[in-house]
Design a protein around this motif. Sequence first.
Motif, short mmCIF file in Angstrom:
data_model
loop_
_atom_site.label_atom_id
_atom_site.label_comp_id
_atom_site.label_asym_id
_atom_site.label_seq_id
_atom_site.Cartn_x
_atom_site.Cartn_y
_atom_site.Cartn_z
N LEU A 149 0.85 -1.18 0.00
CA LEU A 149 0.00 0.00 0.00
C LEU A 149 0.89 1.23 0.00
N LYS A 150 0.70 2.12 -0.96
CA LYS A 150 1.50 3.33 -1.04
C LYS A 150 0.78 4.44 -0.26
N VAL A 151 1.50 5.07 0.67
CA VAL A 151 0.95 6.12 1.51
C VAL A 151 1.78 7.38 1.28
N SER A 152 1.09 8.52 1.24
CA SER A 152 1.83 9.77 1.05
C SER A 152 1.40 10.79 2.08
N ALA A 153 2.27 11.74 2.32
CA ALA A 153 2.00 12.86 3.23
C ALA A 153 2.29 14.14 2.46
N ASP A 154 1.22 14.88 2.12
CA ASP A 154 1.39 16.16 1.45
C ASP A 154 2.00 17.16 2.42
N PHE A 187 1.56 9.73 9.41
CA PHE A 187 2.37 9.12 8.36
C PHE A 187 3.43 8.21 8.97
N VAL A 188 4.12 8.70 9.99
CA VAL A 188 5.16 7.92 10.65
C VAL A 188 4.56 6.73 11.40
N ASP A 189 3.43 6.94 12.07
CA ASP A 189 2.81 5.84 12.81
C ASP A 189 2.38 4.71 11.88
N ILE A 236 10.10 19.98 -2.73
CA ILE A 236 9.40 18.74 -2.37
C ILE A 236 7.92 19.03 -2.15
N ASP A 237 7.08 18.22 -2.78
CA ASP A 237 5.62 18.33 -2.67
C ASP A 237 5.06 17.42 -1.58
N HIS A 238 5.56 16.17 -1.57
CA HIS A 238 5.06 15.22 -0.58
C HIS A 238 6.07 14.08 -0.40
N PHE A 239 5.88 13.36 0.71
CA PHE A 239 6.66 12.16 1.00
C PHE A 239 5.81 10.95 0.64
#
Length: 102
Positions: free
Chosen positions: A3-8, A20-22, A47-50
């Motif tokens: 599952l790909k997760v991102s943080a804007d 995001f880290v959790d 950088i836009d998001h991780f």
Amino acid sequence: MGLKVSADLYEATFGDLYDFVDLARGAGITRDAKVTQMPIENHEYSIDHFEVELPSGNVRKAVDLASIDRDHLADVLEAIISTDGDARAALSELKELRDRLL
């Protein structure tokens, strides 16, 4: 496939970053794993998001230890230690703390 997760990052809060880290921690991602930094389109150095790809399987959010009353937990553990590890007197409190961790 995971599952790909991102943080804007635009208007991100610390809560967004914590979540995001959790998620990564709950999926077993280690501290030294690289975070993919996704640039803003046509802006190579901004950088836009991780992003992180979580492995397949039982992915769950890591426990929020900030919600645990650390002083209370320390008191319960101290009481158990002072009775040479006999936790019977603190059993109800241990069950309550366990339930909050799950």
